[in-house]
Design an enzyme around this catalytic site. Structure first.
Site, PDB file in Angstrom:
ATOM      1  CG  ASP A  32      -2.142   0.815   1.102  1.00 45.55           C
ATOM      2  OD1 ASP A  32      -3.238   0.277   1.305  1.00 45.55           O
ATOM      3  OD2 ASP A  32      -2.022   2.034   0.781  1.00 45.55           O
ATOM      4  CB  SER A 126     -17.870  -1.324  -8.281  1.00 50.15           C
ATOM      5  OG  SER A 126     -18.963  -0.491  -7.999  1.00 50.15           O
ATOM      6  CE1 TYR A 151     -13.922   3.156  -8.072  1.00 52.95           C
ATOM      7  CE2 TYR A 151     -16.287   3.283  -8.477  1.00 52.95           C
ATOM      8  CZ  TYR A 151     -15.210   2.669  -7.878  1.00 52.95           C
ATOM      9  OH  TYR A 151     -15.412   1.561  -7.089  1.00 52.95           O
ATOM     10  CE  LYS A 155     -12.837  -0.504  -8.854  1.00 58.05           C
ATOM     11  NZ  LYS A 155     -11.638  -1.193  -8.348  1.00 58.05           N
ATOM     12  CG  ASN A 181     -23.573   1.070  -1.743  1.00 62.42           C
ATOM     13  OD1 ASN A 181     -23.812   0.492  -2.793  1.00 62.42           O
ATOM     14  ND2 ASN A 181     -23.541   2.384  -1.652  1.00 62.42           N
ATOM     15  NE  ARG A 297     -23.570  11.258  -4.716  1.00 62.51           N
ATOM     16  CZ  ARG A 297     -23.009  10.401  -3.870  1.00 62.51           C
ATOM     17  NH1 ARG A 297     -22.252  10.858  -2.877  1.00 62.51           N
ATOM     18  NH2 ARG A 297     -23.207   9.112  -3.969  1.00 62.51           N
TER      19      ARG A 297
HETATM   20  N1  UFG Z   1     -25.902  10.032  -0.004  1.00 62.76           N
HETATM   21  C1  UFG Z   1     -26.545  11.086   0.587  1.00 62.76           C
HETATM   22  N2  UFG Z   1     -25.805  11.982   1.290  1.00 62.76           N
HETATM   23  C2  UFG Z   1     -24.456  11.872   1.415  1.00 62.76           C
HETATM   24  C3  UFG Z   1     -23.799  10.773   0.813  1.00 62.76           C
HETATM   25  C4  UFG Z   1     -24.548   9.882   0.090  1.00 62.76           C
HETATM   26  O1  UFG Z   1     -27.763  11.229   0.503  1.00 62.76           O
HETATM   27  O2  UFG Z   1     -23.841  12.728   2.056  1.00 62.76           O
HETATM   28  C5  UFG Z   1     -26.691   9.041  -0.746  1.00 62.76           C
HETATM   29  C6  UFG Z   1     -26.314   8.968  -2.203  1.00 62.76           C
HETATM   30  O3  UFG Z   1     -26.999   9.925  -2.955  1.00 62.76           O
HETATM   31  C7  UFG Z   1     -26.716   7.541  -2.526  1.00 62.76           C
HETATM   32  C8  UFG Z   1     -26.492   6.786  -1.208  1.00 62.76           C
HETATM   33  O4  UFG Z   1     -26.435   7.777  -0.210  1.00 62.76           O
HETATM   34  O5  UFG Z   1     -28.071   7.505  -2.811  1.00 62.76           O
HETATM   35  C9  UFG Z   1     -25.203   6.001  -1.207  1.00 62.76           C
HETATM   36  O6  UFG Z   1     -24.162   6.862  -1.592  1.00 62.76           O
HETATM   37  P1  UFG Z   1     -22.629   6.485  -1.419  1.00 62.76           P
HETATM   38  O7  UFG Z   1     -21.808   7.619  -1.915  1.00 62.76           O
HETATM   39  O8  UFG Z   1     -22.372   5.984  -0.046  1.00 62.76           O
HETATM   40  O9  UFG Z   1     -22.493   5.215  -2.352  1.00 62.76           O
HETATM   41  P2  UFG Z   1     -22.735   5.099  -3.920  1.00 62.76           P
HETATM   42  O10 UFG Z   1     -23.828   4.110  -4.052  1.00 62.76           O
HETATM   43  O11 UFG Z   1     -22.881   6.365  -4.609  1.00 62.76           O
HETATM   44  O12 UFG Z   1     -21.309   4.617  -4.335  1.00 62.76           O
HETATM   45  C10 UFG Z   1     -20.887   3.340  -4.061  1.00 62.76           C
HETATM   46  C11 UFG Z   1     -19.376   3.305  -3.851  1.00 62.76           C
HETATM   47  C12 UFG Z   1     -18.663   3.739  -5.068  1.00 62.76           C
HETATM   48  C13 UFG Z   1     -19.169   2.990  -6.240  1.00 62.76           C
HETATM   49  C14 UFG Z   1     -20.653   3.094  -6.352  1.00 62.76           C
HETATM   50  C15 UFG Z   1     -21.226   2.301  -7.443  1.00 62.76           C
HETATM   51  O13 UFG Z   1     -19.023   4.126  -2.774  1.00 62.76           O
HETATM   52  O14 UFG Z   1     -17.298   3.489  -4.881  1.00 62.76           O
HETATM   53  O15 UFG Z   1     -21.220   2.615  -5.150  1.00 62.76           O
HETATM   54  O16 UFG Z   1     -22.550   2.685  -7.670  1.00 62.76           O
HETATM   55  F1  UFG Z   1     -18.684   3.472  -7.385  1.00 62.76           F
END
Ligand code: UFG
Length: 344
Positions: A32, A126, A151, A155, A181, A297
């Site tokens: 790492d 992912s 990103y 993948k 997740n 978002r």
């Molecule tokens: N969310 C919020 N507020 C925040 C952060 C997230 O409402 O402050 C929501 C997002 O809009 C989403 C959910 O919480 O609906 C999950 O969001 P995350 O960012 O935790 O996770 P994602 O599903 O966006 O992303 C995850 C991984 C990424 C990967 C992605 C694939 O973290 O590495 O899944 O879809 F690319």
């Protein structure tokens, strides 16, 4: 016992996997460059397992150093390749950083494997490769949709590079794991997620808001086509996820694989909305999470959750931790972190 190279082994999923491997008696070598993790993670791994894994501070993009590392640990049996950048938003701003880091590191490993007689590699993929699936829960054979971010594209391309390379090299095999997740932390609260700066992901933002480090959590959208309007994901305990990697390694070492490349969804099969996560977190911890609804978002998928049947049947692996327990573990970790950083 077999020797496993864990790239990104001081990171979130990597460190939990190192623990599970050591618990099963594997010898672990962590590579790492600490670009998004902390050397103290090794102390956490040692506290939990009683074993301090070998550690090399190397960037996997550095071919020469990786070559030397393979020389030094000359009988590595399998690689679990976690090392990668993973912030979706940052990847849109700095695409070349992502393509270079995530793809060159993978290419280096695949190039070095035959030279050092390493036959087996587990690749961190992912659910992002599915985009917004047409059918839920999503199965592994679902179409791969155009990536929503550089990103996500790394993948998809990573999976393709593995396919082409493994089929071109007789004797090599790979298991591709598509994570949903990951959340939560080890039950000891000695290791967990350590986001750099303001968290992008939901759970660290929830726990940091609960502990008072952040004023308010923004819920990105409540106008989606879901029961409560917020996005739905499949949240899986990071230790459940880690255990699947141990099974994948065992499967390759015992030559149980049915084809040279196998691909598995790693999820619970349960979809939960952002608001449900906040609500459940508040219930199990008794701590309020101030939050407000804001706009959507960019790049968010409306809803996705796994069909984990293939992993259940073929790997004999099931996600066992409840979301309640998982959220409790995330909270215990956040509290432990706060204790550690408290002034004397
Ligand atoms: N969310 C919020 N507020 C925040 C952060 C997230 O409402 O402050 C929501 C997002 O809009 C989403 C959910 O919480 O609906 C999950 O969001 P995350 O960012 O935790 O996770 P994602 O599903 O966006 O992303 C995850 C991984 C990424 C990967 C992605 C694939 O973290 O590495 O899944 O879809 F690319």
């Amino acid at each position: 016992m077999a020797k496993i190279l864990v790239t990104g082994g001081t990171g979130y999923i990597g460190s939990h996997t190192a623990v599970e491997l050591i618990n099963k008696g594997y010898e672990v070598v962590i590579v790492d460059n600490l670009s998004n993790s902390n050397i103290d993670v090794l102390n956490g791994i040692e506290k939990i397992t009683g074993v301090r894994p070998a550690f090399e501070n190397i960037d996997c993009v550095d071919y020469v150093s990786m070559d030397r590392m393979f020389e030094k640990y000359n009988d590595i049996d399998a690689i679990i390749h976690f090392a990668a950048f993973k912030a979706v938003g940052e990847s849109v701003e700095k695409p070349l950083l992502y393509y270079r880091n995530n793809l060159v590191s993978l290419i280096n490993l695949l190039q070095l494997m035959p030279m050092h007689k390493v036959n087996n590699i587990v690749f961190s993929s992912s659910c992002t490769v599915y985009g917004q699936p047409d059918i839920l829960p999503v199965v592994e054979s679902a179409p791969i949709k155009p990536a929503a971010s550089p990103y996500g594209n790394t993948k998809q391309i990573g999976e393709e590079i593995i396919h082409d390379t493994i089929y071109a090299n007789q004797g090599y095999q790979s298991i591709i794991l598509r994570y949903f997740n990951p959340i939560g932390a080890h039950a000891s609260a000695e290791i967990g997620e350590l986001p750099n700066g303001v968290p992008n992901n939901l759970l660290p933002f929830v726990t940091q808001t609960a502990i008072g480090l952040r004023k308010q959590l923004s819920v990105f959208g409540n106008d989606y086509n879901t029961p409560d309007g917020s996005c739905i994901r499949d949240y899986i305990h990071v230790v459940d996820l880690a255990k699947a990697h141990v099974i994948a390694v065992e499967r390759m070492l015992k030559k149980l694989t049915k084809s040279r490349i196998e691909t598995f969804n790693l999820g619970t099969g349960i979809g939960l909305s952002v608001l449900e996560i906040i609500d459940t977190f508040e219930k199990v911890t008794g701590v309020k999470v101030p939050h407000k609804i804001v706009g959507r978002r960019d790049g968010d998928i409306e809803k996705v959750w796994a069909d984990p049947t293939y992993a259940n049947d073929v790997l004999g692996w099931v996600a066992t931790e409840s979301v309640e327990e998982t959220l409790r573990s995330a909270w215990a970790w956040e509290q432990n972190l706060a204790q550690r950083t408290k002034p004397e």
